[in-house]
Design an enzyme around this catalytic site. Structure first.
Site, short mmCIF file in Angstrom:
data_model
loop_
_atom_site.label_atom_id
_atom_site.label_comp_id
_atom_site.label_asym_id
_atom_site.label_seq_id
_atom_site.Cartn_x
_atom_site.Cartn_y
_atom_site.Cartn_z
N ASP A 1 5.32 -79.12 49.08
CA ASP A 1 4.72 -77.83 48.78
C ASP A 1 3.65 -78.10 47.73
OD1 ASP A 1 4.28 -75.09 48.85
OD2 ASP A 1 6.39 -74.57 48.60
N HIS B 1 6.65 -70.57 42.94
CA HIS B 1 5.27 -70.50 42.49
C HIS B 1 5.19 -70.23 40.98
CE1 HIS B 1 4.78 -69.59 46.81
NE2 HIS B 1 3.57 -70.09 46.68
#
Length: 352
Positions: free
Chosen positions: A278, A209
């Site tokens: 993702d 992230h």
């Protein structure tokens, strides 16, 4: 069998003479997006519903910001589904249990333990019962896809997996067994389970992230749960992570790697389902959203996931649609890649 034959005939006809409108429709099915707003009166929600109606996206992801209450979420999902009642919309959520749940701040939802706690404290039968309750709650809301189970291997080195207790075990066989019970429980409620994060995030010492993530100590045991669940016909959806695995591809994050997505997952492991990226806005990827969407599709990803509807002062849905469309028209992405992705998606939507 009749559906398969009709789909085959449609594909042949489409490939033989594909109009721009048909191409746009196929590309739309390959895009899933997050959004702001939690009710039908919100301008972003109304705009999103228009995008759904016009076939610009094939799915949405529910985040905590979309939830006001249990009834509010149920009404929101119903409103979005009404845009194209004859073509199912993927309504996805991250509901793993433990820290990874969009419901943790709300008292009117049932809450569940982390995967690590389940793997350490419950037997397989008890795990199945627990995940049946989880699936029942999602079903009652109108959710038909869960970005779970995590089939990474537990390792305390990982700040985003091990340290947040998201994996069932450090043992691949135990991960496979508990993930199988999870999938079976959700299958009973016609909710799609999405295995993640291929080819394995458990040994990653960084968080994708936040930053570029290289896994130099990749253990091929991390692939075993995927191999077993694919072999048992349990895996219908797989999410690919953004880690760079140098022993497989020393240049590209897994999401953008043909070696990882096509050569390994689709060819070597014979995965016939749908590959989901993702979130394409995570910092591990670098580059622009448009560039990365094209690279992901070329690598073999079937659905690109974008967490923000409005990104960099641009409608991300339009940006990704246009980027893929123009890449097909210019020959950068082969039409067969789009047809294959579309057929995989539609085959799974026929289950709902």
């Amino acid at each position: 069998m009749r559906k398969i034959i009709l789909l085959f005939i449609f594909t042949i006809c489409l490939f033989g003479n594909s109009s721009d409108k048909e191409l746009r429709n196929m590309i739309g099915q390959m895009i899933m997006v997050g959004f702001s707003g939690n009710n039908a009166n919100d301008e972003w929600v109304r705009q999103l519903r228009l995008d759904i109606k016009n076939g610009r996206i094939g799915g949405v992801m529910i985040l905590a910001r979309n939830i006001s209450s249990k009834d509010g979420l149920k009404n929101l999902i119903s409103y979005l589904n009404s845009a194209r009642p004859k073509q199912p919309l993927f309504i996805a959520i991250d509901e793993e249990g433990g820290e990874i749940s969009r419901f943790n701040k709300f008292s009117d939802f049932e809450h569940f333990p982390s995967a690590y706690k389940v793997g350490n404290e419950l037997n397989l039968s008890s795990a199945n019962k627990l995940y049946s309750k989880m699936a029942m709650q999602l079903k009652s809301l109108g959710v038909n896809m869960n970005f779970a189970p995590v089939v990474d291997l537990h390792n305390d080195i990982s700040p985003i997996i091990g340290q947040r207790q998201r994996a069932f075990s450090s043992d691949a066989s135990e991960v496979t067994a508990y993930a199988s019970e999870f999938i079976s429980a959700f299958d009973n409620y016609s909710i799609a389970s999405v295995l993640k994060h291929f080819p394995g995030h458990g040994n990653a010492a960084a968080d994708t992230h936040k930053t570029k993530t290289i896994v130099d100590n990749f253990d091929f045991d991390e692939i075993r749960p995927y191999y077993e669940l694919i072999k048992r016909k349990k895996a219908k959806f797989v999410m690919v992570g953004h880690m760079i695995i140098p022993v497989i591809d020393d240049t590209n994050p897994a999401t953008l790697s043909y070696q990882v997505v096509t050569n390994l997952l689709k060819d070597s492991l014979a995965f016939e389902g749908v590959v989901i990226s993702d979130d394409m806005l995570m910092k591990a990827l670098g580059g622009t959203l448009e560039e990365n969407a094209i690279k992901a599709i070329k690598a073999g990803v079937d659905i690109v996931l974008v967490s923000e509807y409005f990104y960099n002062k641009t409608n991300s849905i339009k940006a990704v649609n246009d980027a893929i469309f123009n890449a097909v028209k210019s020959g950068q992405i082969e039409m067969t890649r789009i047809v294959d992705a579309y057929n995989r998606i539609i085959a799974q939507k026929a289950r709902f």
